[in-house]
Every structure is written in structure tokens, then in C-alpha cells.
Design an enzyme around this catalytic site. Structure first.
Site, short mmCIF file in Angstrom:
data_model
loop_
_atom_site.label_atom_id
_atom_site.label_comp_id
_atom_site.label_asym_id
_atom_site.label_seq_id
_atom_site.Cartn_x
_atom_site.Cartn_y
_atom_site.Cartn_z
N GLU A 1 84.12 22.61 57.90
CA GLU A 1 83.23 21.30 58.02
C GLU A 1 83.20 20.85 56.54
OE1 GLU A 1 82.16 23.19 60.04
OE2 GLU A 1 82.75 23.07 62.06
N PHE B 1 71.52 26.49 73.36
CA PHE B 1 72.70 27.32 72.33
C PHE B 1 73.08 26.25 71.36
CE2 PHE B 1 77.16 27.97 71.39
CZ PHE B 1 77.07 28.79 70.81
N GLN B 2 73.19 26.37 69.96
CA GLN B 2 73.94 25.52 69.13
C GLN B 2 73.40 23.99 68.61
OE1 GLN B 2 78.71 25.57 69.09
NE2 GLN B 2 78.25 27.14 68.06
N LYS C 1 76.05 15.27 73.51
CA LYS C 1 77.54 15.04 74.81
C LYS C 1 77.36 14.42 75.87
CE LYS C 1 79.45 19.57 76.34
NZ LYS C 1 80.44 20.44 76.79
N MET D 1 82.92 27.71 33.16
CA MET D 1 81.52 26.78 32.77
C MET D 1 80.32 27.92 32.67
SD MET D 1 81.56 23.96 31.61
CE MET D 1 82.23 22.45 31.43
C1 LIG Z 1 78.97 25.47 45.26
C2 LIG Z 1 78.92 25.49 43.64
N1 LIG Z 1 78.72 26.46 43.31
C3 LIG Z 1 78.16 27.61 41.73
C4 LIG Z 1 78.15 25.99 40.93
C5 LIG Z 1 78.05 26.13 39.49
N2 LIG Z 1 79.85 26.23 38.72
C6 LIG Z 1 79.66 25.41 38.11
S1 LIG Z 1 81.03 25.46 37.31
C7 LIG Z 1 80.81 27.17 37.58
C8 LIG Z 1 82.50 27.57 37.13
C9 LIG Z 1 83.68 27.28 37.83
O1 LIG Z 1 84.32 28.30 37.69
P1 LIG Z 1 86.32 28.12 37.78
O2 LIG Z 1 86.16 27.54 39.21
O3 LIG Z 1 86.61 29.09 38.05
O4 LIG Z 1 86.44 26.76 36.64
P2 LIG Z 1 86.49 26.49 35.53
O5 LIG Z 1 84.96 26.71 34.37
O6 LIG Z 1 86.33 28.55 34.56
O7 LIG Z 1 87.78 25.91 34.84
C10 LIG Z 1 80.38 27.66 38.41
C11 LIG Z 1 80.04 29.06 39.05
C12 LIG Z 1 78.83 24.96 41.50
N3 LIG Z 1 78.86 23.75 40.74
N4 LIG Z 1 79.05 24.74 42.84
#
Ligand SMILES: Cc1ncc(C[n+]2csc(CCOP(=O)(O)OP(=O)(O)O)c2C)c(N)n1
Length: 576
Positions: free
Chosen positions: A51, A113-114, A163, A481
Site C-alpha cells: 500500500e 478485526f482489522q 464496509k 548518504m
Molecule cells: C525510509 C527511510 N529510512 C531511512 C532514511 C535515512 N536515509 C537517508 S539517505 C539514506 C541512504 C540511502 O542509501 P541508498 O539507497 O543506497 O542511496 P545512496 O545514498 O547510496 O545514493 C538513508 C538510510 C530515509 N531517508 N528514509
């Protein structure tokens, strides 16, 4: 004459009248009556695999078209799975209508439920939400939901439907008017303030246009272009506004902010009049607020009165639709131009000389290597193939920032990304929505190896519908990042950021019945991307890039935007 139908059919009738041609969802117990009606209705339902991705896909659809995107989920876990997408749409002002099923009216409050309190849970992450208690209210509510989602500052609206309301029989009476006494949208802007803004703009020696996502939402690109041309002012587009002014326009500087260019951030810092259009002075743009645009008088145009003065006081506040306001403002500017332009010409020349010098001093220069694929190289190759015209749906992380720096967008609604919330897992499902919305367009899903693994289930949706999305994984083997911040600010203690065990792209794609490939040599890059684009169906290209590249320029957290770190620190020569 209205005809007798059940609530489920009535809902579809409302969607059809709102011009919905497809929506994204996942069924469940309480939405069974609705899905029974969907079975032989002409509106296309797209079955996603989670979703959250239904909401992201609806956002992709909305961001690519400007139309309201629609998603649908069952009660309880279905509805709670929508929450991240709703927050995402709220943060980025994206018009979404989310339809959720609810347990039957008589069971509400019984821990059935749900059952989840969807209305309560989504109150703070929607522009508005409804729980429909009677079938008679359904058409009015649904049409109001579309109106609220799309009008004023766009945003997500949720309609929760028990529903028994889906099952009840009634007559659909067309809704002819929406009357919402507590909901006012001011579109025109104050005439006196528009005149003051024009005067300030002509008096400015160093005007600077700071244009955001509001330009895209209001479809105000042409008006923005006219403004910068009348004033001959330099302009930046924020991460949310890229494409608002075409990247190939001579007045376009680049993106500002934490990973913005030197010229953009210096321009913001040294301007004397900041023309802020459909922006919210986000901390990722302003850096340390107290040091942001310290010499500037601020003209701030926004449809949402709550944005004016929220982060930075405006000298000339204008509440209105940025397209309507700019149309009026450009007229005033054009009328006053002949008598005033002479006086500012010399100052403007000096200002442009400065901007050009900053651009030349620290350009956003592509980085390449003979032995490994540099992430920046990947982005410049995607840019070459796009020619400023492809839709690029990005996930979140380093790749997103490099894409924003190096891929040019010469029109609005081409750059689709999660700006405010920064939700990993957004790139792939939003590309699904964008490709459904724009079957004529080349659509890239540009994802990191982290975000991609959050959305792998949607490969089935892509394969099942034969969507020709080009999935490009910028694979650096890390949550890049986060690794960058750990390296720079946590003594290089790389904690929980290594992503080993990435699946074999060719086998993974083949398992879904389409083509995939992994590359790691710079000389393979252009031909591999070309092959992906040539392929009529979906394609998964896994691009192994240098693992330890960092995004620069970078404004460290809490820094002023002119305090950029421009390049990696050079190793210090140790005396022997
Ligand atoms: C749902 C979610 N969880 C954690 C983060 C924190 N976060 C920001 S950038 C990042 C790393 C992303 O890694 P990747 O997808 O390999 O991309 P890259 O930075 O290597 O280009 C994380 C964990 C986020 N932005 N969103």
C-alpha cells in the site's frame, strides 16, 4: 434521473466524474464490495505490491501530470501502510485522494478485526480527512476531497469508508457545487503589495529569484520565465522546483542549499532583493537561518498564508496563486520598465559579472575516472540520454543529490522526488505512477542500492503491466548518504551502512521476465544505458560506482549556506 446503485459503484461514479483514469491500490476484506465493482468498471485499477507504494505511485501520477492521484487500501494494516506516502504528499504539497475501507459502522470502536482509527491516525498527515457515515454523504464527500486536494496549496485528502456504506443502496445525485465555509483560498494577491514588489524589484541592484515547488504546482513556469527575463535576474530552482525554469535558460543558476552550487548559494547570500516564489524557506535551502540572505529584502509569494513569515520574515508578503500573482506582477513590471531600467543597468551588469565569476570559480564539474564509474559520470550520461526531456523519478540519498546537480530538466514535471520527507523507497513506485500517467515518456527510476531493496516487490507490478521503466541502480554498496555523514562527522565509524549481498541484477530481472545487467567499467556506461533505453520493455541496470564518493558542495548541518565545503579534504603530506 439518478439511478439506484450501491456505495461501491457510487464511489466509482464519483471517480469517473472527477476524470480519474487509473488508480493504485491493494484490496482486502472491507474493500471487497468496492473491488467487486472495480471488476468490470472502465477505470483502470493498478495492483501494486504494497500500500505504501500505491500512495507513492499515486504521487508519481500526480507529480507527472498535475492531476489528483488516487490510491486505495483496505482497513487496518492497509490504511496504516499508506501513512508514509500521505506524509510525503503533505510535505511536498502533492494532490492525492486516498480511499480506505473501514470496518462496518456498527463495529467501529469495538476493536473489530482489522480495525484501526484511520481517521485519527491520518489527521495530522492529510490536508483533510473524512469518515463517511452515511451513503447519502458519499458523493459530496468524494467531490469535496478532490476539490480540497487540488485547490489552494495541494495536498493529500483521505476518505475512510465503512464496509456497510459500500454495500448500501442509494441514488447518485450529481454534486453541482462545493461550499466549504471554513476553507478559503486567496488566489489573486494584494494589488498594493504587487505594486510594492514591482517597485522593490526595479530598485534592486542584486535581485535573485528563489523559485520552488509552488511554481510547478501552480503551472507557473511561463510566468516565471517572463519575470526573470523582464528583470534579467539570476534564478535558482529548489530541489522541488527543478524544471520550473528550464535548466538551459541563460538566467538559470542551479539548485541552492545543502548540496547546491557555489554560485547559487553565494547569489542567495549576497543579493539585495530575494524574490521567493512558491517556496517555504526549508532548512535544507537556508542553512543557518540567521545567516541566510542577510542583506536581502524579501518578497514572498505563496498560496498558503501559513508559509509567509514562518521561517523568514517577508518585507513584501503576497498571499496568492503564484501563477496569477506573477501574471499581474509581470504586467506592472512591463509597464514600469521603460522609465526605470536604465538606472539599474550598470548595477545589474556588475551583479551578473559576480554570478558568472562564482560559476566559473567553482562549477558543478562532472567527475570521471578511467578505472571506475563515478556517480557524477552516471548522472551526466543519463542527462545526455534524457536531453532535458525524460522523466526521472529518484529515490533518496546521494544519487538524488547528484541527479539534481547534473541532470538537466528543461520542463516542469520531469523531476520527481521525495523532497520534504526524503522517503527511501519512493523512486520505483513513483516511476510506476509517472509511466502510467505519461506512457509517451522515457521514465527512469533512479535508485540507490538501499532504496531499491525497499521497493523490489514492485518489480512484479512493472513486469505485470509491461511498463517500460528504466530502473537504474546507483550501487555504491552502502547507504551512501549516511556513510558520507559518518565519514565526515562521526570519525569515519561506519556503523550499519554496508549493504552486502545485493542480488544479481540479470537474474533478478529475468525472474520477473525482463532484462537486466550489472556494469562496473566506465567504458561500458554509455552503451549499457543506451541498450536499456532501446529496450521496449522494462530494464534493470545495476551500475556499480565508486563506493566512497561524497556529494559536494556540502553545507554542514547548522552552517550558513555560504560556508560550503567545496571538495573532499586533501590528504595532508606527512614529513618523512
Ligand atoms: C525510509 C527511510 N529510512 C531511512 C532514511 C535515512 N536515509 C537517508 S539517505 C539514506 C541512504 C540511502 O542509501 P541508498 O539507497 O543506497 O542511496 P545512496 O545514498 O547510496 O545514493 C538513508 C538510510 C530515509 N531517508 N528514509
Amino acid at each position: 434521473m439518478s439511478s439506484l446503485m450501491n456505495g461501491a459503484k457510487m464511489l466509482l461514479e464519483c471517480l469517473a466524474r472527477e476524470g480519474v483514469d487509473c488508480f493504485f491500490g491493494y484490496p482486502g476484506g472491507v474493500t471487497l464490495p468496492f473491488y467487486d465493482a472495480v471488476y468490470d468498471h472502465h477505470i483502470r485499477h493498478v495492483l501494486v505490491r504494497h500500500e505504501e507504494n500505491a500512495c507513492f505511485a499515486a504521487e508519481g501520477y500526480a507529480r507527472a501530470t498535475g492531476k489528483v492521484g488516487v490510491c486505495c487500501a483496505t482497513s487496518g494494516p492497509g490504511a496504516t501502510n499508506l501513512v508514509t506516502g500521505l506524509v510525503d504528499a503533505m510535505m511536498d504539497s502533492i494532490p492525492i485522494v486516498a480511499l480506505t475501507g473501514q470496518v462496518s459502522s456498527k463495529l467501529i470502536g469495538s476493536d473489530a478485526f482489522q480495525e484501526a482509527d484511520t481517521f485519527g491516525i491520518t489527521r495530522s498527515c492529510t490536508k483533510h480527512n473524512y469518515l463517511v457515515k452515511r451513503l447519502e454523504d458519499l458523493p459530496q464527500v468524494v467531490h469535496e476531497a478532490f476539490y480540497i486536494a487540488a485547490s489552494g496549496r495541494p495536498g493529500p485528502v483521505l476518505v475512510d469508508i465503512p464496509k456497510d456504506v459500500f454495500q448500501a443502496q442509494g441514488h447518485y445525485a450529481p454534486v453541482t457545487s462545493i461550499h466549504l465555509p471554513g476553507y478559503k483560498v486567496f488566489t489573486e494577491g494584494h494589488t498594493g503589495q504587487i505594486r510594492r514588489a514591482a517597485q522593490l524589484m526595479w530598485e534592486a541592484e542584486r535581485p535573485f529569484v528563489y523559485a520552488g515547488g509552488g511554481i510547478i504546482a501552480a503551472d507557473a513556469s511561463a510566468e516565471l520565465r517572463e519575470l526573470v527575463e523582464i528583470l534579467d535576474a539570476p534564478a535558482v530552482n529548489t530541489l522541488m522546483g527543478l524544471g520550473g525554469l528550464p535548466a538551459n535558460h541563460p538566467n538559470f543558476v542551479s539548485m541552492p542549499g545543502m548540496h547546491g552550487s557555489y554560485a547559487a548559494n553565494m547569489g542567495m547570500t549576497h543579493c539585495d532583493v530575494l524574490i521567493a516564489l512558491g517556496v517555504r524557506f526549508d532548512d535544507r535551502v537556508t542553512g543557518r537561518l540567521a545567516a541566510f540572505a542577510p542583506h536581502a529584502k524579501v518578497i514572498h509569494v505563496d498560496i498558503d498564508p501559513a508559509e509567509i513569515g514562518k521561517n523568514r520574515a517577508a518585507d513584501v508578503p503576497i498571499v496568492g496563486d503564484v501563477k496569477r500573482v506573477l501574471t499581474r506582477l509581470n504586467k506592472v513590471l512591463a509597464e514600469t520598465r521603460p522609465e526605470r531600467k536604465e538606472r539599474v543597468a550598470a548595477a545589474r551588469q556588475a551583479w551578473w559579472a559576480k554570478i558568472r565569476a562564482w560559476k566559473a570559480e567553482h562549477p558543478l564539474a562532472p567527475v570521471t575516472s578511467d578505472s571506475e564509474i563515478k556517480p557524477q559520470h552516471l548522472m551526466t550520461e543519463i542527462n545526455r540520454l534524457s536531453g532535458g526531456q525524460a522523466i526521472v523519478c529518484s529515490d533518496v540519498g546521494q544519487h538524488q543529490m547528484w541527479a539534481a546537480q547534473f541532470i538537466q530538466f528543461n520542463a516542469p514535471r520531469l523531476w520527481i522526488n521525495s523532497g520534504g520527507l526524503g522517503s527511501m523507497g519512493f523512486g520505483l513506485p513513483s516511476a510506476i505512477g509517472a509511466q502510467f500517467a505519461r506512457p509517451d515518456k522515457l521514465v527512469f527510476a533512479l535508485v540507490g542500492d538501499g532504496g531499491f531493496q525497499m521497493s523490489i516487490p514492485e518489480l512484479a507490478t512493472i513486469a505485470g503491466y509491461g511498463l517500460p521503466v528504466k530502473i537504474v541502480v546507483m550501487n555504491n554498496g552502502y547507504l551512501g548518504m549516511v556513510r558520507q555523514w559518518q565519514e565526515l562527522f562521526y570519525n569515519n565509524r561506519l556503523s550499519a551502512v554496508e549493504l552486502d549481498c545485493f542480488p544479481d541484477a540479470e537474474k533478478l530481472a529475468a525472474a520477473y521476465g525482463f532484462k537486466g545487467r550489472t556494469i562496473d567499467k566506465p567504458w561500458e556506461l554509455s552503451s549499457a544505458l543506451e541498450e536499456a533505453v532501446r529496450e521496449p520493455g522494462p530494464y534493470l541496470l545495476n551500475v556499480k560506482v565508486s563506493p566512497f564518493e561524497n556529494v559536494y558542495p556540502m553545507v554542514p548541518a547548522g552552517g550558513a549556506i555560504n560556508e560550503m565545503v567545496l571538495a573532499p579534504p586533501q590528504p595532508v603530506a606527512v614529513p618523512k
